[in-house]
Design an enzyme around this catalytic site. Structure first.
Site, PDB file in Angstrom:
ATOM      1  CG  HIS A 160      -2.053   0.943   1.180  1.00 15.44           C
ATOM      2  ND1 HIS A 160      -2.151   2.030   2.026  1.00 15.44           N
ATOM      3  CD2 HIS A 160      -3.144   0.997   0.380  1.00 15.44           C
ATOM      4  CE1 HIS A 160      -3.250   2.706   1.767  1.00 15.44           C
ATOM      5  NE2 HIS A 160      -3.869   2.115   0.770  1.00 15.44           N
ATOM      6  CE  LYS A 162      -1.352   4.804  -1.834  1.00 14.53           C
ATOM      7  NZ  LYS A 162      -2.041   4.161  -0.707  1.00 14.53           N
ATOM      8  CG  ASP A 167      18.808  10.873 -10.666  1.00 14.59           C
ATOM      9  OD1 ASP A 167      18.652   9.806 -11.297  1.00 14.59           O
ATOM     10  OD2 ASP A 167      18.761  11.998 -11.200  1.00 14.59           O
ATOM     11  CG  HIS A 338      -6.672   8.911  -0.365  1.00 11.08           C
ATOM     12  ND1 HIS A 338      -5.334   8.641  -0.599  1.00 11.08           N
ATOM     13  CD2 HIS A 338      -7.285   7.698  -0.307  1.00 11.08           C
ATOM     14  CE1 HIS A 338      -5.159   7.334  -0.710  1.00 11.08           C
ATOM     15  NE2 HIS A 338      -6.319   6.737  -0.525  1.00 11.08           N
ATOM     16  CE  LYS A 340      -3.963   7.044   2.367  1.00 11.58           C
ATOM     17  NZ  LYS A 340      -4.990   6.186   2.754  1.00 11.58           N
ATOM     18  CG  ASP A 345       1.501  17.856  22.091  1.00  8.91           C
ATOM     19  OD1 ASP A 345       0.259  17.761  22.207  1.00  8.91           O
ATOM     20  OD2 ASP A 345       2.294  17.240  22.824  1.00  8.91           O
TER      21      ASP A 345
END
Length: 420
Positions: A160, A162, A167, A338, A340, A345
């Site tokens: 899952h 991404k 380089d 979408h 996450k 604090d």
């Protein structure tokens, strides 16, 4: 009678095998306890240590929101000189997928090594012609847990992440998928909201290592040498560490990170997550945080804004318990949020591919960056404030009196939450 006994015997053997497989694959999932009064900015080394990582100083981080992300990565891919390493879960055939494929093909034909790691489940609709064009141009494309008899026992385990590394000197981590709905600026239900970060500095070596884990595991190719792991100078003053390790038979590090910072928060915990299904231990930790005076808020899409309403219904099952503990819940009905993200604090952030549920914490391969940087936390909280203005705060009394049908659907989907 004999046939019935054979049938019962066969079923008993199957049941025994299921139990054996479960017992082999299960991990220790302890009730986490934290006894520490230090502020979270003094505990970066501890958070890295308990998640089997190391804090890395000297980095720069730039937040990239919504469809602008693709403009940036297409520009950076075009500038690649040695290699492009790309890992994602969801790639669907469309305008965006073909544009990205064209960028990969162009660099491959120019002699740049392009390695693409895709989840077999999430990217099965990328388009056969697109895949052929990529491979014909010299791009190496691998699929994580490709559907086969050999992988039957791990088909529910998905990549899952991404992640992009270019380089060995710059990287991107976040939630963006290769689907046309991620284009635009979350202006309507056909255009989604998401966040990723653009990174420079020594942390890129660590993220190259994250990519190499699944790439080497599937292809057998070891990425060794200064071309892959160059000596990287300081690019800023931000300290961070990647969290991604899922030790066999041990509590996953991403779950440890999220639960620990809930226990450490002193002022506030603001969460943006599309699939928010906390387990009872996390809910208790949220409640304890509220009792300490921590402002705990969660922003997520509603069933009307989600791309997977079943997950939202599964999350609804524990909303009453969360609100009874003092957690403030907000649902956004206009489109899919979408991103996450979790901030603590106003100084510490977690951002990456991880949903706040046990599928991400325990089953998927994920990547989360733990980042100590007041400026980034402020930007992420600003995104929260922007969307929460148009969200609907859930009222506890009204929620308790929602229809029996709604409650039944919530409980039904909660039973299957690990398979969404």
């Amino acid at each position: 009678m004999v046939a019935s006994l054979w049938t019962l015997g066969f079923l008993a053997v199957i049941a025994l095998l299921v139990i054996v497989i479960w017992s082999i694959r299960r991990h220790r999932d302890p009730k986490l306890e934290v006894q520490c009064d230090a502020p979270i900015d003094d505990l970066v080394t501890s958070l890295a240590g308990i998640t089997l990582s190391t804090p890395v100083d000297g980095n720069s981080v730039e937040l990239i929101e919504n469809g602008r992300f693709y403009d940036v990565i297409l520009e950076r891919i075009a500038a690649a000189r040695q290699h492009v390493h790309f890992e994602t879960f969801l790639w669907k055939d469309g305008q965006l997928g073909r544009k990205l494929a064209a960028a990969f093909i162009h660099r491959a034909r120019a002699g740049v090594h392009v390695r693409i790691m895709l989840d077999d489940t999430g990217s099965r609709n990328m388009g056969k012609d697109v895949l052929k064009q990529l491979r014909d141009a010299g791009c190496k494309v691998r699929f994580f847990h490709k559907r086969s008899l050999r992988n039957l026992g791990v088909l529910n385990n998905r990549d899952h992440r991404k992640l992009i590394v270019i380089d060995g000197r710059e990287a991107f981590v976040g939630g963006h998928c290769i689907v046309d709905e991620w284009l635009g600026d979350a202006e309507d239900g056909c255009h989604f909201s998401d966040l990723s970060v653009w990174l420079h500095g020594p942390i890129v070596n660590n993220l190259q290592g994250v990519f190499s884990e699944n790439w080497t595991g599937d292809s057998g190719e070891l990425l060794v040498g200064e071309g892959f792991f160059p000596k990287l100078e300081r690019a800023g003053d931000v300290t961070m560490h990647p969290v991604f390790v899922k030790p066999e038979n041990s509590a996953p590090t991403i779950k440890i990170l999220h639960h620990t910072v809930i226990c450490l928060a002193r002022k506030r915990i603001w969460i943006q997550n599309p699939y928010f299904i906390p387990e009872p231990e996390a809910i208790k930790a949220f409640g304890a945080a509220v009792k300490r005076g921590v402002d705990v808020r969660v922003l997520m899409p509603s069933t009307s804004g989600s791309d997977n309403p079943m997950v939202q219904h599964a999350g609804h099952r524990n909303f009453e318990m969360l609100m009874e503990h003092g957690v403030k819940l907000f649902e956004y009905p206009h489109t899919l949020l979408h991103q996450k993200v979790m901030t603590v604090d106003g100084i510490w952030s977690a951002i990456g591919s991880t949903n706040f549920d046990d599928r991400s914490f325990e089953t998927n391969d994920e990547i989360t960056l733990a980042i100590l940087d007041k400026d980034l936390a402020g930007q992420l909280d600003g995104v929260f404030e922007k969307y929460v203005k148009r969200a609907e705060e859930i009222d506890l009394d009204r929620w308790r009196h929602r229809s029996w049908r709604h409650k039944a659907i919530d409980n039904m989907f909660y039973l299957f939450k690990s398979f969404f």
